[in-house]
Design a protein around this motif. Structure first.
Motif, PDB file in Angstrom:
ATOM      1  N   SER A 248      15.107  -4.019   0.732  1.00 33.04           N
ATOM      2  CA  SER A 248      14.257  -2.828   0.667  1.00 33.04           C
ATOM      3  C   SER A 248      14.850  -1.721  -0.194  1.00 33.04           C
ATOM      4  N   SER A 249      16.170  -1.544  -0.135  1.00 32.05           N
ATOM      5  CA  SER A 249      16.784  -0.453  -0.898  1.00 32.05           C
ATOM      6  C   SER A 249      16.601  -0.675  -2.393  1.00 32.05           C
ATOM      7  N   TRP A 250      16.729  -1.897  -2.849  1.00 30.43           N
ATOM      8  CA  TRP A 250      16.503  -2.194  -4.265  1.00 30.43           C
ATOM      9  C   TRP A 250      15.048  -1.931  -4.644  1.00 30.43           C
TER      10      TRP A 250
ATOM     11  N   GLU B 221      11.624   0.530  -9.913  1.00 27.02           N
ATOM     12  CA  GLU B 221      10.167   0.439 -10.022  1.00 27.02           C
ATOM     13  C   GLU B 221       9.718  -0.980 -10.354  1.00 27.02           C
ATOM     14  N   GLY B 222       8.767  -1.475  -9.581  1.00 33.63           N
ATOM     15  CA  GLY B 222       8.176  -2.777  -9.846  1.00 33.63           C
ATOM     16  C   GLY B 222       8.964  -3.959  -9.326  1.00 33.63           C
ATOM     17  N   LEU B 223      10.167  -3.727  -8.796  1.00 31.60           N
ATOM     18  CA  LEU B 223      11.008  -4.841  -8.359  1.00 31.60           C
ATOM     19  C   LEU B 223      10.563  -5.378  -7.003  1.00 31.60           C
ATOM     20  N   THR B 224      10.563  -6.697  -6.877  1.00 33.62           N
ATOM     21  CA  THR B 224      10.433  -7.351  -5.583  1.00 33.62           C
ATOM     22  C   THR B 224      11.602  -8.311  -5.435  1.00 33.62           C
TER      23      THR B 224
ATOM     24  N   ILE C  15      10.303  -8.461 -11.605  1.00 31.22           N
ATOM     25  CA  ILE C  15       9.810  -7.112 -11.890  1.00 31.22           C
ATOM     26  C   ILE C  15       8.410  -7.235 -12.426  1.00 31.22           C
ATOM     27  N   GLY C  16       7.464  -6.624 -11.720  1.00 39.27           N
ATOM     28  CA  GLY C  16       6.057  -6.722 -12.112  1.00 39.27           C
ATOM     29  C   GLY C  16       5.560  -5.455 -12.756  1.00 39.27           C
ATOM     30  N   ARG C  17       4.392  -5.579 -13.396  1.00 40.08           N
ATOM     31  CA  ARG C  17       3.786  -4.410 -14.065  1.00 40.08           C
ATOM     32  C   ARG C  17       2.992  -3.557 -13.094  1.00 40.08           C
ATOM     33  N   GLY C  18       2.371  -4.209 -12.104  1.00 35.70           N
ATOM     34  CA  GLY C  18       1.506  -3.455 -11.202  1.00 35.70           C
ATOM     35  C   GLY C  18       1.477  -4.077  -9.831  1.00 35.70           C
TER      36      GLY C  18
END
Length: 287
Positions: free
Chosen positions: A19-21, A26-29, A280-283
């Motif tokens: 969760s911290s990452w 931004e955009g990271l899962t 890392i996603g765009r949206g």
């Protein structure tokens, strides 16, 4: 100590999130699956995501789809390798996007670490006791996953991944953040001399202090010992240049918590596979 892999409140599918990452980048899962919330039947009951364990292919694919749906990603983004317990690192581009998502035959061949600096590519890897390793360079916007059983660990796949990111993306190891995910702990992982003869020289080469070595390798009986693969990989990450303060390490043990995770050792090999993922996603929804 704060647990970096936070169990999601949603039980179907069961997810453990870094969760911290995800809050900071931004955009990271990034995270790890549990065993609950899937459609597989016994002995893979639940969220088995491995196509190589005898489960029905359609059930495994459905479980993978459930994961990406929960993440808000497209199944076409799912990209994985055919793991061989080595230390080969492969750079993934958009042309590789989707490899292995529904078939072992088209997965990235013979690789235990994947890395990318391209958006909308979801890197995935499979586990049932081995150590999942995560890497993210927020400066260069690059991510990587590595699969570290004892063989991958003694081949220093963590170091190989850091070095590959430096070559491919210009990553400074001091900028890279690492995480060590749910896996079998020293409490449950007893090995014989074959493994110890590989681990002991590695700890010497890493200049691990004697007191720390004594906590990593704990003798049992008959020339055997328990070993802490998580801590060994943390030491390798540090030696590779990742700052100790940039390394997250889980307390979850797959051997102790078979209610939450699959464990190859505790379930005598008849079990499913969890998945590590990072991308890392765009949206909100990736197409």
């Amino acid at each position: 100590m704060r647990e970096p892999f936070e169990q999601s409140a949603a039980k179907e599918p069961s997810l453990f999130l870094i969760s911290s990452w995800m809050k900071d980048i931004e955009g990271l899962t990034a995270g790890f699956t549990g065993r609950e919330g899937g459609v597989s039947a016994a002995p893979w009951t639940g969220l088995n995501c491995g196509l190589h364990v005898g489960d029905a292919n359609e059930d495994v694919i459905r479980n993978r789809q459930l994961l990406v749906q929960a993440l808000g990603w497209s199944f076409e983004a799912w990209t994985c390798a055919e793991q061989v317990h080595g230390n080969r690192v492969v750079q993934v581009t958009h042309a590789d996007r989707g490899k292995g998502n529904d078939s072992r035959q088209n997965a990235v061949a013979e690789a235990d670490a994947l890395m990318t600096n391209e958006e909308d590519v979801l890197l995935t890897s499979f586990y049932a006791d081995c150590v999942p390793l995560y890497f993210v360079d927020p400066v260069k916007k690059a991510v990587a996953l590595a699969h570290a059983g004892w063989k991958g660990t003694v081949q220093e796949i963590a170091r190989m991944t850091v070095e590959a990111m430096a070559v491919a993306y210009g990553s400074d190891p001091a900028d890279i953040h690492g995480a060590i995910g749910p896996s079998i702990g020293g409490c449950c992982y007893e090995v014989d001399e074959t493994v110890l003869k590989r681990v002991e020289p590695l700890l010497e080469a890493l200049n691990v202090e004697a007191a720390a070595q004594a906590e990593i390798i704990v003798p049992t009986t008959g020339g055997k010992a328990t070993i802490n693969l998580k801590e060994i990989n943390r030491q390798i990450m540090i030696k590779a240049g990742i700052l100790p303060t940039n390394i997250e390490i889980t307390s979850w043990c797959t051997g102790c918590r078979t209610d939450l995770f699959f464990s190859h050792r505790m379930e005598q090999g008849k079990t499913g596979r969890m998945v590590s993922w990072i991308g890392i996603g765009r949206g909100a929804a990736q197409a």
